[in-house]
Structures are given as structure tokens and as C-alpha cells.
Design a protein around this motif. Sequence first.
Motif, short mmCIF file in Angstrom:
data_model
loop_
_atom_site.label_atom_id
_atom_site.label_comp_id
_atom_site.label_asym_id
_atom_site.label_seq_id
_atom_site.Cartn_x
_atom_site.Cartn_y
_atom_site.Cartn_z
N ALA A 8 50.24 38.92 45.61
CA ALA A 8 49.43 39.38 44.47
C ALA A 8 47.95 39.55 44.82
O ALA A 8 47.33 40.52 44.38
N PRO A 9 47.33 38.66 45.60
CA PRO A 9 45.91 38.85 45.91
C PRO A 9 45.63 40.13 46.70
O PRO A 9 44.51 40.60 46.75
N PHE A 10 46.66 40.70 47.33
CA PHE A 10 46.47 41.89 48.15
C PHE A 10 46.79 43.18 47.41
O PHE A 10 46.79 44.25 48.00
N THR A 11 47.05 43.11 46.10
CA THR A 11 47.39 44.30 45.33
C THR A 11 46.26 45.33 45.35
O THR A 11 46.50 46.52 45.57
N GLY A 12 45.04 44.87 45.16
CA GLY A 12 43.89 45.78 45.21
C GLY A 12 43.74 46.44 46.56
O GLY A 12 43.46 47.64 46.66
N LEU A 13 43.95 45.68 47.61
CA LEU A 13 43.84 46.22 48.96
C LEU A 13 44.94 47.26 49.21
O LEU A 13 44.70 48.26 49.88
N LEU A 14 46.12 47.03 48.67
CA LEU A 14 47.21 47.99 48.80
C LEU A 14 46.84 49.31 48.13
O LEU A 14 47.04 50.39 48.69
N ILE A 15 46.27 49.22 46.94
CA ILE A 15 45.85 50.43 46.22
C ILE A 15 44.73 51.13 46.98
O ILE A 15 44.78 52.35 47.20
N PHE A 16 43.71 50.37 47.42
CA PHE A 16 42.62 50.96 48.17
C PHE A 16 43.10 51.52 49.50
O PHE A 16 42.58 52.52 49.98
N GLY A 17 44.10 50.89 50.11
CA GLY A 17 44.66 51.39 51.37
C GLY A 17 45.30 52.75 51.19
O GLY A 17 45.19 53.62 52.06
N ASN A 18 45.97 52.96 50.06
CA ASN A 18 46.55 54.27 49.79
C ASN A 18 45.47 55.32 49.60
O ASN A 18 45.60 56.46 50.06
N ILE A 19 44.39 54.93 48.93
CA ILE A 19 43.27 55.85 48.75
C ILE A 19 42.65 56.17 50.11
O ILE A 19 42.30 57.32 50.40
N GLU A 20 42.52 55.15 50.96
CA GLU A 20 41.96 55.36 52.29
C GLU A 20 42.84 56.33 53.09
O GLU A 20 42.33 57.19 53.81
#
Length: 93
Positions: A8-20
Motif C-alpha cells: 500500500a505505501p507504494f501505490t503512489g509510486l506505482l501510479i507515478f511510475g506509469n506516468i513516467e
Amino acid sequence: MVNLKDYAPFTGLLIFGNIENLILASQGAVAHVDPFILGGLSLIAVVIWLLLGAYGTKVAIKYADYIEIFGGVAIIVLGIQSMIEAMGVTLFP
């Protein structure tokens, strides 16, 4: 057994990773890179990140906030670079 609450703490990073990934793809399109090579390299990067995420989460969980901030800053920098290069200005020759 995999517990999704650990990730769960990495959810934002997963979303930002897709944007990246979208930003990097647009940079490749602007640079006229062969889409098959770009796609292949992108798949390799995704598999590497998947393996790192699957096996490195237990180690990195205590640094989740720092990782998310660093990832967000990198995405912002890449996005700005992509927009500037799309306008025809070269920042890093």
C-alpha cells in the motif's frame, strides 16, 4: 502468502511510475526512436522493476516515503525536460 497491505505505501509510486513510462515513451517518439526497440527496452525495465519490487519491498518498506518523493521529483524533471525538448530546445546535448 502475499499481503497487499504491505504494498500500500507504494501505490503512489506505482501510479507515478506509469506516468513516467508515458513521459519516456513521448520522449522516444519525439527523438524518433524505433518503437520496437523502445517497446522491448520498456518491457525489460518493467520486468526488472517487478523483480525489484517483489523481492526488495521488505527491505525498502521503511524508506517508502523517501522513495515516493524521489520518484515524484524525477517524474517532474523528466516531464519538464520532455516538454522543453518537444519545443525544440536541447537541454543536454
